[in-house]
Design an enzyme around this catalytic site. Structure first.
Site, PDB file in Angstrom:
ATOM      1  N   ASP A  65       4.824   0.307  12.302  1.00 33.37           N
ATOM      2  CA  ASP A  65       3.610  -0.326  11.760  1.00 33.37           C
ATOM      3  C   ASP A  65       3.482  -1.794  12.169  1.00 33.37           C
ATOM      4  OD1 ASP A  65       3.527   1.481   8.594  1.00 33.37           O
ATOM      5  OD2 ASP A  65       3.007   2.034  10.649  1.00 33.37           O
TER       6      ASP A  65
ATOM      7  N   VAL B 246       8.106   6.597  17.289  1.00 31.31           N
ATOM      8  CA  VAL B 246       7.833   7.339  16.056  1.00 31.31           C
ATOM      9  C   VAL B 246       6.590   8.212  16.195  1.00 31.31           C
ATOM     10  CG1 VAL B 246       7.300   7.123  13.601  1.00 31.31           C
ATOM     11  CG2 VAL B 246       8.976   5.582  14.653  1.00 31.31           C
TER      12      VAL B 246
ATOM     13  N   ARG C 217       0.650  14.318  13.611  1.00 26.84           N
ATOM     14  CA  ARG C 217       1.124  14.055  12.247  1.00 26.84           C
ATOM     15  C   ARG C 217       1.191  15.337  11.402  1.00 26.84           C
ATOM     16  NH1 ARG C 217      -1.093   8.451  10.226  1.00 26.84           N
ATOM     17  NH2 ARG C 217       0.815   8.574   9.008  1.00 26.84           N
TER      18      ARG C 217
ATOM     19  N   ARG D 174      -8.547  -0.534   4.933  1.00 24.63           N
ATOM     20  CA  ARG D 174      -7.723   0.465   4.251  1.00 24.63           C
ATOM     21  C   ARG D 174      -6.363  -0.121   3.868  1.00 24.63           C
ATOM     22  NH1 ARG D 174      -7.088   5.902   7.321  1.00 24.63           N
ATOM     23  NH2 ARG D 174      -5.687   6.000   5.551  1.00 24.63           N
TER      24      ARG D 174
ATOM     25  N   LYS E 195       0.849  -1.212   0.000  1.00 23.15           N
ATOM     26  CA  LYS E 195       0.000   0.000   0.000  1.00 23.15           C
ATOM     27  C   LYS E 195       0.875   1.249   0.000  1.00 23.15           C
ATOM     28  CE  LYS E 195      -1.769   1.482   4.035  1.00 23.15           C
ATOM     29  NZ  LYS E 195      -1.461   2.869   4.412  1.00 23.15           N
ATOM     30  N   ASN E 196       1.891   1.275   0.877  1.00 29.33           N
ATOM     31  CA  ASN E 196       2.683   2.492   1.057  1.00 29.33           C
ATOM     32  C   ASN E 196       3.729   2.714  -0.019  1.00 29.33           C
ATOM     33  OD1 ASN E 196       1.106   2.997   3.229  1.00 29.33           O
ATOM     34  ND2 ASN E 196       2.635   2.483   4.771  1.00 29.33           N
TER      35      ASN E 196
ATOM     36  N   ARG F  68      -4.807  10.578   4.791  1.00 28.36           N
ATOM     37  CA  ARG F  68      -3.771  11.604   4.903  1.00 28.36           C
ATOM     38  C   ARG F  68      -2.743  11.487   3.780  1.00 28.36           C
ATOM     39  NH1 ARG F  68      -2.225  13.244   8.933  1.00 28.36           N
ATOM     40  NH2 ARG F  68      -0.086  13.177   8.259  1.00 28.36           N
TER      41      ARG F  68
ATOM     42  N   CYS G 240      -4.621  12.258  13.443  1.00 30.98           N
ATOM     43  CA  CYS G 240      -5.394  11.020  13.401  1.00 30.98           C
ATOM     44  C   CYS G 240      -5.212  10.349  14.761  1.00 30.98           C
ATOM     45  CB  CYS G 240      -4.915  10.113  12.266  1.00 30.98           C
ATOM     46  SG  CYS G 240      -3.325   9.372  12.597  1.00 30.98           S
TER      47      CYS G 240
HETATM   48  C1  EPZ Z   1       4.292   6.813   6.652  1.00 36.24           C
HETATM   49  O1  EPZ Z   1       3.502   7.816   7.240  1.00 36.24           O
HETATM   50  C2  EPZ Z   1       3.375   5.616   6.489  1.00 36.24           C
HETATM   51  N1  EPZ Z   1       2.274   5.971   5.588  1.00 36.24           N
HETATM   52  C3  EPZ Z   1       2.842   5.192   7.851  1.00 36.24           C
HETATM   53  O2  EPZ Z   1       2.057   4.031   7.661  1.00 36.24           O
HETATM   54  C4  EPZ Z   1       4.017   4.845   8.762  1.00 36.24           C
HETATM   55  O3  EPZ Z   1       3.530   4.521  10.043  1.00 36.24           O
HETATM   56  C5  EPZ Z   1       4.961   6.044   8.846  1.00 36.24           C
HETATM   57  O4  EPZ Z   1       5.373   6.442   7.516  1.00 36.24           O
HETATM   58  C6  EPZ Z   1       6.216   5.737   9.657  1.00 36.24           C
HETATM   59  O5  EPZ Z   1       6.890   4.646   9.090  1.00 36.24           O
HETATM   60  C7  EPZ Z   1       2.497   6.006   4.250  1.00 36.24           C
HETATM   61  O6  EPZ Z   1       3.601   5.768   3.767  1.00 36.24           O
HETATM   62  C8  EPZ Z   1       1.317   6.349   3.385  1.00 36.24           C
HETATM   63  P1  EPZ Z   1       6.292  10.110   8.792  1.00 36.24           P
HETATM   64  P2  EPZ Z   1       4.062   9.329   7.284  1.00 36.24           P
HETATM   65  O7  EPZ Z   1       6.175  11.396   8.059  1.00 36.24           O
HETATM   66  O8  EPZ Z   1       4.946   9.594   6.133  1.00 36.24           O
HETATM   67  C9  EPZ Z   1       6.754  13.379  12.181  1.00 36.24           C
HETATM   68  C10 EPZ Z   1       0.164   2.730   7.777  1.00 36.24           C
HETATM   69  O9  EPZ Z   1      -0.193   2.076   8.738  1.00 36.24           O
HETATM   70  N2  EPZ Z   1       6.626  14.372  11.095  1.00 36.24           N
HETATM   71  O10 EPZ Z   1       7.425   9.198   8.465  1.00 36.24           O
HETATM   72  O11 EPZ Z   1       2.899  10.228   7.526  1.00 36.24           O
HETATM   73  C11 EPZ Z   1       5.470  12.594  12.389  1.00 36.24           C
HETATM   74  O12 EPZ Z   1       4.601  13.302  13.248  1.00 36.24           O
HETATM   75  C12 EPZ Z   1       0.670   4.122   7.977  1.00 36.24           C
HETATM   76  O13 EPZ Z   1       0.239   2.304   6.588  1.00 36.24           O
HETATM   77  C13 EPZ Z   1       6.752  15.729  11.401  1.00 36.24           C
HETATM   78  O14 EPZ Z   1       6.959  16.108  12.558  1.00 36.24           O
HETATM   79  O15 EPZ Z   1       4.946   9.295   8.603  1.00 36.24           O
HETATM   80  C14 EPZ Z   1       5.967  11.314  13.005  1.00 36.24           C
HETATM   81  O16 EPZ Z   1       6.151  11.506  14.387  1.00 36.24           O
HETATM   82  C15 EPZ Z   1       0.371   4.599   9.375  1.00 36.24           C
HETATM   83  N3  EPZ Z   1       6.636  16.644  10.393  1.00 36.24           N
HETATM   84  C16 EPZ Z   1       7.333  11.101  12.343  1.00 36.24           C
HETATM   85  O17 EPZ Z   1       7.700  12.373  11.790  1.00 36.24           O
HETATM   86  C17 EPZ Z   1       6.415  16.263   9.093  1.00 36.24           C
HETATM   87  O18 EPZ Z   1       6.329  17.153   8.212  1.00 36.24           O
HETATM   88  C18 EPZ Z   1       7.320  10.082  11.207  1.00 36.24           C
HETATM   89  O19 EPZ Z   1       6.242  10.420  10.354  1.00 36.24           O
HETATM   90  C19 EPZ Z   1       6.298  14.889   8.804  1.00 36.24           C
HETATM   91  C20 EPZ Z   1       6.414  13.963   9.811  1.00 36.24           C
END
Ligand code: EPZ
Length: 417
Positions: A305, A327, A122, A397, A22-23, A93, A117
């Site tokens: 995850d 995370v 996020r 999803r 998916k990702n 998102r 969420c």
């Molecule tokens: C991706 O989300 C995945 N989704 C998530 O999978 C996964 O849990 C996550 O990466 C971590 O591996 C997709 O790829 C569609 P991040 P993402 O930006 O990119 C902070 C699932 O179950 N952050 O890597 O949204 C954030 O708050 C989903 O399939 C900022 O502070 O996650 C978090 O604490 C759930 N500012 C950390 O970084 C930003 O601009 C990692 O988030 C962006 C992120």
């Protein structure tokens, strides 16, 4: 609202096919906006998030043809709209992933802020900061990210945090930028590398994806391409834990063991016997799993995850384990539901201490996010009685036909209204 009823106590045995990731599929679908030629994608999972993304592309003016099996044809042609509206973004998102491609190719995008969420606030501040550094003019107003740009200029980006979709958005934004863009502290997840492989097939010039330093050399345009999406490592990990928690023997086809190292290492620590091949993984769990400590970090470390799935496994393991979620700030909702099934869990800030118990008991439980749902289904596989998991739209999803696949392995799960 649909629910899943799971009759516990069945040992899982047999073979299951892992779907496309998916990702990886989500950013790759967004990247199809970067060309006006046809893109053909294979091994795309049939999931609600994919349908949502196809609907979003449709609203932008892109024609998407779904073929039988898992093939999708995307014909971007001339985009007529540049907006990802709130009603769609609030359901997924990852819609934020159209921001980079739209700014790169059309110099404009109006994307609703995703909002938080269940697992955390996020924010997307790193996506916005990176686009501004590339020369985009961005205003955040009335809940939207309004981006405008003449022509992006390559620059050196250092991400304050490792962000998967942030890295993906900025990599896509940089493909037409003047000169070279470097992304330092980039996310190393395999889905980032899959996106880069697809972009390079379209004629992009990207080096280093999969490492924490990605270099993108701007090109004039991208052409169409064909690409098969890589296997879903989180679905694979989830089914391996299903084998472990039921003391079963499960083989996964169409999997990618190289993406599972941290997960396989932890499963071996529980006492499971793991065998791997080029595109398969097999787990044989004899007896009761041993407890394993988990600390989530960006790839190649243990993935957030998979945290809920291992929480469920630790609930019935022999010993005491600590789980530290590093995370996301609120990814423990499933712990409260597991406690209702008789799990012995103590929450202390960012850490959960789980003392394995001999038996879990079925209870009506509620899913709060995609992976929490998976954790509750796994607990239901071993609980005494029939566990009913509510709000399973979360699970649809991210898991293709999860009950069919688990029933194929000997589970007893069915949907109830
Ligand atoms: C991706 O989300 C995945 N989704 C998530 O999978 C996964 O849990 C996550 O990466 C971590 O591996 C997709 O790829 C569609 P991040 P993402 O930006 O990119 C902070 C699932 O179950 N952050 O890597 O949204 C954030 O708050 C989903 O399939 C900022 O502070 O996650 C978090 O604490 C759930 N500012 C950390 O970084 C930003 O601009 C990692 O988030 C962006 C992120």
């Amino acid at each position: 609202m649909e629910k899943l009823a799971i009759t516990g106590g069945r040992r899982l045995e047999g073979e299951v096919r892992i779907s496309g990731a998916k990702n990886a599929a989500l950013p790759i679908l967004a990247a199809s906006l970067l060309t006006d030629e046809q893109v053909t994608l294979g091994n795309v999972p049939h999931l609600r998030d994919i349908t949502t993304t196809i609907e979003l592309l449709g609203r932008l003016g892109v024609r998407v043809t779904l073929h039988e099996g898992l093939r999708i044809e995307v014909e971007p042609g001339q985009i007529t709209h540049y907006e990802a509206p709130y009603d769609l973004v609030k359901t997924m998102r990852a819609s934020i992933l159209v921001l980079g491609p739209l700014v790169a190719r059309y110099g404009r995008a109006d994307v609703s802020l995703p909002g938080g969420c269940a697992i955390g606030a996020r924010p997307v501040d790193l996506h916005v900061a990176g686009l501004r550094a590339l020369g985009a003019q961005i205003d955040i107003e009335d809940g939207y990210i309004r981006a405008r740009a003449e022509r992006l200029k390559g620059t050196h980006l250092l991400l304050d945090k490792v962000t998967v979709t942030g890295t993906e958005n900025l990599m896509m934004a940089a493909v037409f930028a003047d000169g070279e863009t470097v992304i330092e502290n980039a996310a190393r997840e395999p889905e980032v590398a899959d996106l880069a492989d697809f972009l390079n097939k379209m004629g992009a010039r990207i080096r280093g994806a999969g490492s924490n330093r990605i270099v993108i050399e701007g090109v004039r345009r991208l052409h169409g391409a064909e690409h098969d999406v890589q296997p879903d490592r989180i679905e694979a990990g989830t089914f391996l834990v299903a084998g472990a928690i039921t003391g079963g023997h499960v083989r996964l086809r169409h999997a990618c063991p190289d993406h599972l190292e941290a997960i396989l290492s932890k499963l071996r620590d529980t006492g499971a016997v793991i065998a791997t091949g080029t595109d398969w993984v097999e787990i044989d769990m004899k007896g009761r799993p041993a407890s394993v400590d988990i600390s989530t970090v960006p790839y190649p470390g243990f993935p957030t995850d998979m945290q809920a799935q291992f929480a469920a496994l630790n609930c019935i393991a022999g010993g005491v384990a600590t789980i530290s979620e590093n995370v996301f700030e609120n990814r423990y909702m499933h712990m409260l539901e597991l406690q209702r099934m008789g799990a012995n869990i103590r929450l202390q800030g960012h850490t959960a201490v789980i003392q394995g118990v001999d038996r879990l008991t079925a209870a009506p439980v509620m899913a709060t996010d995609l992976r929490a749902s998976a954790g509750l289904v796994l607990a239901g596989l071993v609980a005494d009685g029939v566990t009913v998991v509510d709000r399973i739209y979360h699970i649809d999803r991210g898991y293709e036909c999860i009950e069919e696949k688990l029933n194929q392995l000997g589970a007893s799960i069915h949907r109830v209204a």
